[in-house]
Design an enzyme around this catalytic site. Structure first.
Site, mmCIF file in Angstrom:
data_model
loop_
_atom_site.group_PDB
_atom_site.id
_atom_site.type_symbol
_atom_site.label_atom_id
_atom_site.label_comp_id
_atom_site.label_asym_id
_atom_site.label_seq_id
_atom_site.Cartn_x
_atom_site.Cartn_y
_atom_site.Cartn_z
ATOM 1 N N GLY A 1 0.790 -1.206 0.000
ATOM 2 C CA GLY A 1 0.000 0.000 0.000
ATOM 3 C C GLY A 1 0.834 1.273 0.000
ATOM 4 O O GLY A 1 2.061 1.257 0.187
ATOM 5 N N HIS A 2 0.148 2.388 -0.180
ATOM 6 C CA HIS A 2 0.780 3.695 -0.326
ATOM 7 C C HIS A 2 1.596 4.106 0.896
ATOM 8 O O HIS A 2 1.224 3.849 2.036
ATOM 9 C CB HIS A 2 -0.283 4.764 -0.594
ATOM 10 C CG HIS A 2 -1.213 4.997 0.558
ATOM 11 N ND1 HIS A 2 -0.951 5.899 1.565
ATOM 12 C CD2 HIS A 2 -2.406 4.433 0.878
ATOM 13 C CE1 HIS A 2 -1.940 5.890 2.449
ATOM 14 N NE2 HIS A 2 -2.833 5.006 2.053
ATOM 15 N N ASP A 3 2.742 4.715 0.636
ATOM 16 C CA ASP A 3 3.608 5.309 1.663
ATOM 17 C C ASP A 3 4.206 4.295 2.623
ATOM 18 O O ASP A 3 4.782 4.680 3.648
ATOM 19 C CB ASP A 3 2.860 6.387 2.455
ATOM 20 C CG ASP A 3 2.397 7.538 1.585
ATOM 21 O OD1 ASP A 3 3.260 8.313 1.141
ATOM 22 O OD2 ASP A 3 1.187 7.673 1.334
ATOM 23 N N THR A 4 4.084 3.022 2.321
ATOM 24 C CA THR A 4 4.725 2.004 3.152
ATOM 25 C C THR A 4 6.215 1.951 2.833
ATOM 26 O O THR A 4 6.628 2.109 1.686
ATOM 27 C CB THR A 4 4.061 0.637 2.929
ATOM 28 O OG1 THR A 4 2.845 0.595 3.686
ATOM 29 C CG2 THR A 4 4.943 -0.515 3.362
ATOM 30 N N CYS B 1 1.138 3.118 4.727
ATOM 31 C CA CYS B 1 1.809 3.831 5.829
ATOM 32 C C CYS B 1 2.404 2.908 6.875
ATOM 33 O O CYS B 1 2.526 3.278 8.047
ATOM 34 C CB CYS B 1 0.850 4.827 6.485
ATOM 35 S SG CYS B 1 0.188 6.055 5.353
#
Length: 299
Positions: free
Chosen positions: A216-219, A236
């Site tokens: 997922g995003h920003d991980t 995240c």
């Protein structure tokens, strides 16, 4: 997301047509979501439940739906719809192409081989001696290091899964971040790695991903992690170095997994984990799990 040059508070307020609290020339350096904010960033908040978290975060400009007391050293942008205006700011400073315009500003290192069926977006950087297999899709602003292997059907830099409910429909928070892949990384077939909403999704040096993995995003995935097939990691998260995840592990958003941790197959993670070996629907220490199983069988 950092702006190409610093902006003034009044400039941003004029852009979105909002009121503001603070000096007109208060410096604004960029935007970020609450998990990733730094001084100089704008963060948005549109529910009283999260006012304190936003106001007390590292962000120094808070895009908010109600005028409240402004913390010292910070500024407010007061909007009737912070979610909408956060999108407006982001797309003003970062152009969204979505493969609709001709390829440009792509850097490809010496010795890199890309199959003709691969699709590459704009403002992409690819290092040396990297191998990109058929039908790979690489989204805008992606950065890929040296000696990387990306196998067939993988999508790097798709949109974040980040929505709100508006008038009975789902409204997307537009992704203006990117994906950064380090050196000596291997990514299997049919993986999907979402770009950051306003920051970077990161795969650290030497990490190896099997097939059918969602990140997922920003991980942020650390160095030399080993991730087996059908793992799903929400946005995240921080996965520290040398973490191993076996098949069908699932990790909820915003969690931290400590360096050297091992997650056995089908583990479900809903809290931060210290170094150890875990298993189970609600991931628990493996030895504790085995002792419990022995006691249950003896009943």
């Amino acid at each position: 997301m950092r702006f190409h040059s610093p902006q003034k508070l009044k400039t941003i307020a004029d852009l979105i047509g909002s009121a503001f609290v603070g000096p007109e020339d208060f410096e604004v350096l960029g935007t970020n979501e609450i998990h990733m904010v730094k001084p100089g960033d704008i963060v948005f908040v549109n529910h009283p439940k999260y006012y304190d978290k936003a106001l007390n975060s590292a962000a120094t400009i808070i895009l908010i739906d109600k005028e409240v007391e402004c913390p010292e050293g910070k500024a407010l942008l007061v909007s009737d719809d912070p979610f909408r205006d956060f999108n407006k700011i982001n797309t003003h400073f970062t152009r969204i192409y979505n493969f609709t315009e001709e390829l440009h500003d792509v850097e490809i290192g010496e010795g890199t081989k890309i199959h003709p069926s691969a699709v590459i977006g704009n403002n992409v950087k690819i290092g040396k001696n990297t191998l990109i297999f058929p039908n790979v899709v690489i989204g805008d602003r992606t950065e890929i290091g040296d000696n990387v292997i990306i196998q067939s059907g993988t999508v790097i830099g798709g949109d974040a899964f980040y929505y709100r409910k508006l008038n009975g429909n789902f409204d997307r928070l537009i992704s203006v971040g990117n994906v950064v892949i380090g050196n000596n990384v291997e990514i299997g077939n049919n993986c999907t790695i979402d770009r950051g909403v306003t920051d970077s999704t990161v795969i650290g040096d030497g990490s190896v991903l099997d097939n059918l993995i969602q990140i997922g995003h920003d991980t942020v995935i650390g160095k030399k992690c080993l991730i087996a097939s059908q793992v799903g990691i929400a946005g995240c998260c921080i996965i520290e170095d040398e973490v191993t995840m076996w098949g069908q592990v699932g990790i909820a958003s915003g969690l931290t997994i400590e360096k050297g941790t091992v997650l056995l197959a089908k583990s479900g993670v809903n809290k931060d984990l210290k170094k150890g070996t875990y298993i189970g629907l609600f991931a628990e220490d493996f030895k504790t799990y085995l002792k419990k199983e022995v006691k249950l069988r003896k009943l």
